[in-house]
Enzyme design. Structure first.
Site, short mmCIF file in Angstrom:
data_model
loop_
_atom_site.label_atom_id
_atom_site.label_comp_id
_atom_site.label_asym_id
_atom_site.label_seq_id
_atom_site.Cartn_x
_atom_site.Cartn_y
_atom_site.Cartn_z
CB CYS A 120 2.34 7.04 -1.96
SG CYS A 120 3.25 8.56 -2.18
CG ASP A 121 0.68 4.97 1.13
OD1 ASP A 121 1.35 4.22 0.39
OD2 ASP A 121 1.18 5.65 2.03
CB CYS A 147 2.20 10.11 0.20
SG CYS A 147 2.22 10.21 -1.60
#
Ligand code: NAP
Length: 318
Positions: free
Chosen positions: A147-148, A144
């Site tokens: 997300c990261d 992701c």
């Protein structure tokens, strides 16, 4: 009412929807328009995979770019405004009791009684099958970018995949990282051409084609990818700070195998045109269903048809 308050769930609903992504919210909207009592049960975050999408630029009627989180919010607020109940809860299994389905939820003493079920459980990302891949989850390997991605500011990363997810998430990464190696196992891409050209046009992106990742090395964090050319068999090393994997998905159908007469090898529910799974009064919609095109628009289409199928089932059987 709090989404976490399981005590406020009613004993019986016309329609219980498992999963609160675009398919589930659309089914709820159509269920409410047919005057059904509707519950959406979501085990993680309302919006499903849509909330991990940085920007959406292909949803009809929204010509401006909208974040996945904002679009998701519109979906579930629409369902809630029409009177759908939304609760955070994990459905562990469902059993049949004649025409009624008994929905078991973690933390509830009694099962919820449902006339119809709509499974909108989505899909989970797959890994490429490289040696040591399980060792690096959260230690340099991510599925992701939204997300990261910010953890890799100014760093060098690799992206694996040639589909829409690889290109879309890869484009998000160009905002943060200094360098992206796009590793794809062949020369042709599945991704939509406009987005693909834009991504490959970034000076930060370098393609490594006809190539797979055979092994991942590093201690404790990922440092090196061992690459293999699929044409020549030649192996090379690539130093990276992070790896983002987008090589497709497996449907989240585990625990619901009794809710469909057919599930394919990757866990996808096989349905008819009204999204019926072959079990009476049970429907599947969105990314957990076997189909040709996985888009937000096809998820909302599935949710619509499933809800109409559910209404028809209730009229004919109750
Ligand atoms: P996908 O379209 O199935 O693409 C997966 C990619 O990974 C393919 O390029 C495939 O290569 C490659 N691959 C598969 N297994 C591999 C392995 N073991 N090692 C290396 N490479 C491997 O999956 P996706 O990109 O996750 O998209 C899933 C669905 O969601 C698609 O229908 C897509 O259109 C949709 N989606 C749409 C959007 C959007 O419209 N904005 C965004 C995200 C996803 P091959 O091409 O050689 O098979």
């Amino acid at each position: 009412m709090s989404y976490y308050d399981l005590t406020s769930i009613e004993a019986e609903y016309d329609m219980v929807i498992i999963g609160g992504g675009p398919a589930g919210c659309t089914a709820a909207i159509y269920g409410k328009r047919d005057d059904l009592s509707v519950l959406i049960l979501e085990k993680q975050f309302m919006g499903g995979a849509l909330i991990t999408t940085y920007e959406v630029e292909n949803y009809p009627g929204i010509p401006e770019t909208i974040s996945g989180v904002d679009l998701a919010k519109r979906f579930y607020q629409h369902a809630e405004n029409l009177g759908a109940h939304i609760r955070n809860g994990t459905c562990t299994n469902i059993e049949m009791d004649g025409n009624i389905k008994l929905v078991h939820v973690d933390g509830m003493d009694k099962p919820i009684r449902a006339k119809t079920i709509i499974l909108c459980t989505g899909a989970s990302p797959r890994l490429p099958g490289a040696t040591n891949e399980d060792k690096f989850f959260g230690k340099g390997l991510s599925v992701c970018a939204t997300c990261d991605g910010t953890f890799y500011k100014g760093k060098t990363v690799a992206v694996i995949g040639g589909g829409d997810a690889a290109v879309e998430e890869g484009e998000y990464l160009t905002r943060h990282v200094d360098k992206i190696f796009l590793i794809h196992r062949r020369v042709g891409f599945r991704a939509a051409k406009v987005a693909l050209d834009r991504f490959l046009g970034s000076p930060k992106v370098e393609t490594i084609l006809d190539t797979v990742v055979k092994s991942m090395e590093g201690d404790p964090y990922l440092e090196t990818l061992i690459l293999e050319n699929t044409k020549t068999g030649e192996t090379t090393e690539l130093k990276v700070d992070g790896l983002f994997v987008f090589v497709g998905s497996t449907a989240n159908s585990q625990g619901f195998e009794n809710m469909a007469t057919e599930i394919d090898a990757n866990g996808y529910f096989i349905t008819d045109n009204l999204m019926n799974t072959g079990v009476e009064g049970v429907f599947a919609a969105g990314d957990c269903r076997k189909k040709e095109v996985y888009q937000i628009t096809t998820a909302t289409n599935d949710g619509t048809l499933a809800a109409k199928g559910a209404t028809k089932f209730i009229i004919e059987n109750f």
